[in-house]
Design an enzyme around this catalytic site. Structure first.
Site, short mmCIF file in Angstrom:
data_model
loop_
_atom_site.label_atom_id
_atom_site.label_comp_id
_atom_site.label_asym_id
_atom_site.label_seq_id
_atom_site.Cartn_x
_atom_site.Cartn_y
_atom_site.Cartn_z
N PRO A 380 -4.36 -54.54 46.85
CG PRO A 380 -6.13 -53.15 46.21
CD PRO A 380 -5.19 -54.18 45.68
CG ASP A 551 -8.76 -57.95 46.74
OD1 ASP A 551 -8.54 -56.72 46.67
OD2 ASP A 551 -8.75 -58.69 45.74
CG HIS A 552 -10.03 -51.84 50.69
ND1 HIS A 552 -11.40 -51.70 50.59
CD2 HIS A 552 -9.64 -50.99 51.68
CE1 HIS A 552 -11.81 -50.79 51.45
NE2 HIS A 552 -10.77 -50.36 52.13
NE ARG A 553 -8.14 -56.43 43.60
CZ ARG A 553 -7.61 -57.35 42.78
NH1 ARG A 553 -7.23 -57.01 41.57
NH2 ARG A 553 -7.45 -58.59 43.21
#
Length: 579
Positions: A380, A551-553
Site C-alpha cells: 500500500p 510504504d503506508h504500513r
C-alpha cells in the site's frame, strides 16, 4: 657484590612470600565446580576411547570374515571384552587394513582414495533475486588447465555480467552449458578433473546429467522472415481457338534502405548471442552497425557482415531484390504495365527502432525489473509532492561542475542529510508486522540501460561522505553500470531510491516503490517560474517538483511531509552540503 637495589626489590616482593590466606566460600565453590567438570570430561573421554576401540576390533573381524583384508603373519590375542580385538595391534596393520578399520569407525578419517576426482563448476547465485543465469561466454576451452580462483566463464545475471571463478584447480574436462545457454542456480555448468585419463569419465557424467536449457535458437531482435511471394499464375486461354496468352509483365519496385552505421560514441552494444556469433565467425563488432534499439548489434547483423561483406542491412537489400509482381493480361484488353503498390520494405525506417511487427523477449534485466514491479503492487503506497527552488543549487552546481561533480551526487548528498533526521524513511517492513531500521543511509539512483531495463547504483553512506567522494564514486559506478560490471552489493544495497526524469523535461511523475524499501523520491525538471513574494512583488525563479512514494504500513503522511520540508530547506540553502 652488594647492591642496594636488590634489598629494595626484596622488600617489594616480601608481601608475596607471606603465607597465603584461606579461600573464602565463593572461591571454594568455584574450585569444586571446576574439578567436577574436569572429572566429567575425563569420564567422557574414556567412554569415547573405549567405543572407538570396540568399533575398531569389530571392523577388523568383519573385514577378515568377508575376505576384504589380507591376513597378517602375526596373531593378535583376544581381550577379555567378549572377543573384541584390542586397538593396540592396529598399529601393525598394513595400509589397506587401516582403511577398512577406520571406515567402520564413527571417528573415521577421510579415505584419500575415495576423494571425488571429478569436480563440478556450478552456476553461482550472483544476487539475492537470481534464480537462473545465462552463459555469455567461456574464457576457457575444454582441455585447458584451470587454477584455483581463476575466471572460467562470464555469466549474465538479472542485473550484471559477472565472472565465475573455479573453486578447485584441475583440467576443464567438459562444458555442460554452452554459450548462450541458461540453467538454474546451483546446477553444474562444467566439470574439472585432476588427470587427463579422467576426462572421459567426466564426459560420461555430464551426459548422464539432466540437460540444461538449450541456447536460444535466434536472437531476441530477429523477426520472422517475410512470406515468400507467390509464383506467377499463368492465364488460361479463353477458348481453344484463342491465341496463346502473353507472358506476364514483371515490374520491380525499388527498395530504399540505409545501412546502420556503428555508434558515433564508439561504444559497442551487442546482445549476448551476437557476441557469441561474432566470436564463432571471427567478426569484429567494432565495424558492425546495429539494427536494434539504440544501435544494438543483433545476431543477424553479425551474420550479414560475415556472409555479405557489409556493415549493415545494405547487404541484405543487395542480396534480396524486390519481389517481382506479376501482371495478368486480360483476354479483352491488351496487356499494360502495372504500377506496383508501395511495399512496407520501401519505407525508410530508423535503424535504432525495433522492426515493425517484431516480438522481442525480455532480457534478464528486464525480466527482473518486471518481477519487482509486480511485487511492488502488493504494497500500500501513498504519494506526496512539493515544489523546491533550485536557484542556489544551480549556482553551486555550475561552480562544482568543472571539478567533476554532477547533479546526481549533489541530490544524493541533500537526500542523505535529510534522511539522517528521519530513520523511518530508509527503513523497511520485512514481514508486514515489524519495522527494520537500517544502519546505513544508502541512496540508490535509477539509471536506464541502453538495451532496456534499469539498474540502481548505490551511493553508500550518503549522509556521512563529502560531495567530492560521492562524485568520484558515482562516476565509477555509472561507467560500470552501463557495461553491466557492477557487483551485487553495488546495486542491491540501497535503502532509499531517487528517480530523476528532469533531464527529459518531465515536470512531475509518481514513482513505483521498489520492494524492500520504505520510500522512493521522484525529481522533475527545474524550470523558470513566476512566483509572488511575501511583500506582494513578482519574481522569476527556477523550481522543480519533488514527489515521494512511501510504504503506508510504516510511513505516514506526517513523516513524508516532514522529510520533504527538511529536504527543501537543505536544497534552497545548499551551503550545508559542503560542510
Amino acid at each position: 657484590v652488594y647492591r642496594p637495589e636488590r634489598r629494595s626489590a626484596m622488600r617489594d616482593y616480601a608481601p608475596l612470600l607471606e603465607k597465603p590466606q584461606k579461600m573464602n566460600r565463593k572461591e571454594k565453590k568455584t574450585l569444586n565446580i571446576a574439578m567436577g567438570c574436569g572429572a566429567c570430561m575425563l569420564v567422557i573421554f574414556a567412554v569415547l576411547l573405549y567405543s572407538q576401540t570396540a568399533m575398531n576390533g569389530l571392523g577388523v573381524a568383519a573385514a577378515q570374515t568377508a575376505g576384504r583384508t589380507t591376513t597378517s603373519h602375526m596373531s593378535f590375542p583376544s581381550s577379555a571384552m567378549g572377543g573384541i580385538r584390542s586397538s593396540r595391534p592396529n598399529a601393525f596393520l598394513n595400509r589397506q587394513q587401516q582403511r577398512v578399520v577406520t571406515s567402520s569407525s564413527p571417528f573415521r578419517r577421510k579415505d584419500i582414495s575415495k576423494i571425488k576426482a571429478i569436480k563440478d563448476i556450478f552456476m553461482p547465485a550472483l544476487s539475492s533475486t537470481m534464480t537462473e543465469g545465462k552463459i555469455v561466454s567461456w574464457l576457457k576451452n575444454p582441455g585447458d588447465r584451470v587454477a584455483k580462483g581463476e575466471s572460467v566463464a562470464i555469466v549474465e545475471s538479472d542485473k550484471a555480467d559477472m565472472d565465475v571463478e573455479a573453486f578447485d584447480e584441475g583440467i576443464l574436462a567438459t562444458i555442460v552449458v554452452p554459450e548462450g545457454g541458461m540453467t538454474g542456480v546451483g546446477n553444474a555448468i562444467a566439470y574439472l578433473v585432476d588427470q587427463e585419463s579422467e576426462i572421459e569419465a567426466a564426459k560420461a557424467q555430464a551426459g548422464s546429467a539432466a540437460p540444461p536449457a538449450a541456447p536460444q535458437a535466434a536472437d531476441d531482435n530477429t523477426t520472422p522472415p517475410p512470406p515468400t511471394a507467390p509464383a506467377a499464375i499463368e492465364a488460361k486461354p479463353a477458348a481453344p481457338a484463342a491465341p496463346a496468352p502473353a507472358q506476364p509483365v514483371v515490374v520491380s519496385s525499388p527498395v530504399i534502405a540505409t545501412a546502420p552505421q556503428p555508434r558515433a560514441d564508439g561504444r559497442i552494444i551487442a546482445s549476448p548471442l551476437a557476441k557469441v556469433r561474432a566470436k564463432e565467425l571471427g567478426v569484429d563488432l567494432a565495424v558492425v552497425g546495429g539494427s536494434g534499439p539504440n544501435g544494438r548489434i543483433t545476431e543477424s547483423d553479425v551474420e550479414r557482415v560475415a556472409f555479405g561483406g557489409t556493415t549493415g542491412m545494405a547487404s541484405a537489400v543487395g542480396m534480396q531484390e524486390a519481389q517481382p509482381m506479376p501482371v495478368l493480361p486480360s483476354s479483352s484488353t491488351p496487356p499494360a504495365p502495372a504500377v506496383a503498390a508501395p511495399s512496407v520494405s520501401s519505407i525508410e525506417q530508423d535503424p535504432e527502432l525495433p522492426a515493425r511487427g517484431s516480438v522481442e523477449k525480455f532480457t534478464t534485466l528486464q525480466a527482473a525489473v518486471s518481477k519487482n514491479m509486480i511485487a511492488s503492487m502488493e504494497v500500500p503506497e501513498f504519494y506526496v509532492q512539493t515544489v523546491i527552488s533550485t536557484d542556489k543549487l544551480d549556482e553551486m552546481y555550475k561552480a562544482l561542475k568543472p571539478k567533476g561533480v554532477a547533479m546526481s551526487p549533489l541530490l544524493a548528498k541533500a537526500v542523505g542529510l535529510a534522511l539522517a533526521k528521519h530513520p523511518v524513511l530508509y527503513a523497511s517492513c520485512p514481514d508486514g508486522n515489524s519495522i527494520k531500521y537500517n544502519e546505513h543511509v544508502n541512496v540508490a539512483i535509477a539509471v536506464a540501460m541502453p538495451d532496456g531495463g534499469l539498474i540502481t547504483p548505490v551511493l553508500s553512506d550518503a549522509d556521512a561522505k563529502d560531495v567530492s567522494t560521492l562524485a568520484s564514486s558515482w562516476k565509477d559506478l555509472l561507467g560500470r553500470a552501463r557495461s553491466k560490471q557492477l557487483k551485487p552489493e553495488e546495486y542491491s544495497s540501497g535503502t532509499f531510491t531517487i528517480s530523476n526524469l528532469g533531464m527529459f523535461g518531465v515536470d512531475a511523475f509518481k514513482p513505483i516503490l521498489p520492494p524492500g524499501t520504505a520510500a522512493i523520491m521522484s525529481v522533475g525538471a527545474s524550470k523558470p517560474t513566476v512566483v509572488a513574494g511575501d511583500d506582494g512583488s513578482m519574481k522569476v525563479e527556477k523550481q522543480m517538483t519533488v514527489g515521494l512514494a512511501a510504504d503506508h504500513r510504516i510511513v505516514y503522511g506526517a513523516h513524508a511531509a516532514e522529510f520533504l520540508r527538511d529536504l527543501k530547506e537543505i536544497i534552497e540553502n545548499p551551503v550545508q552540503l559542503l560542510v
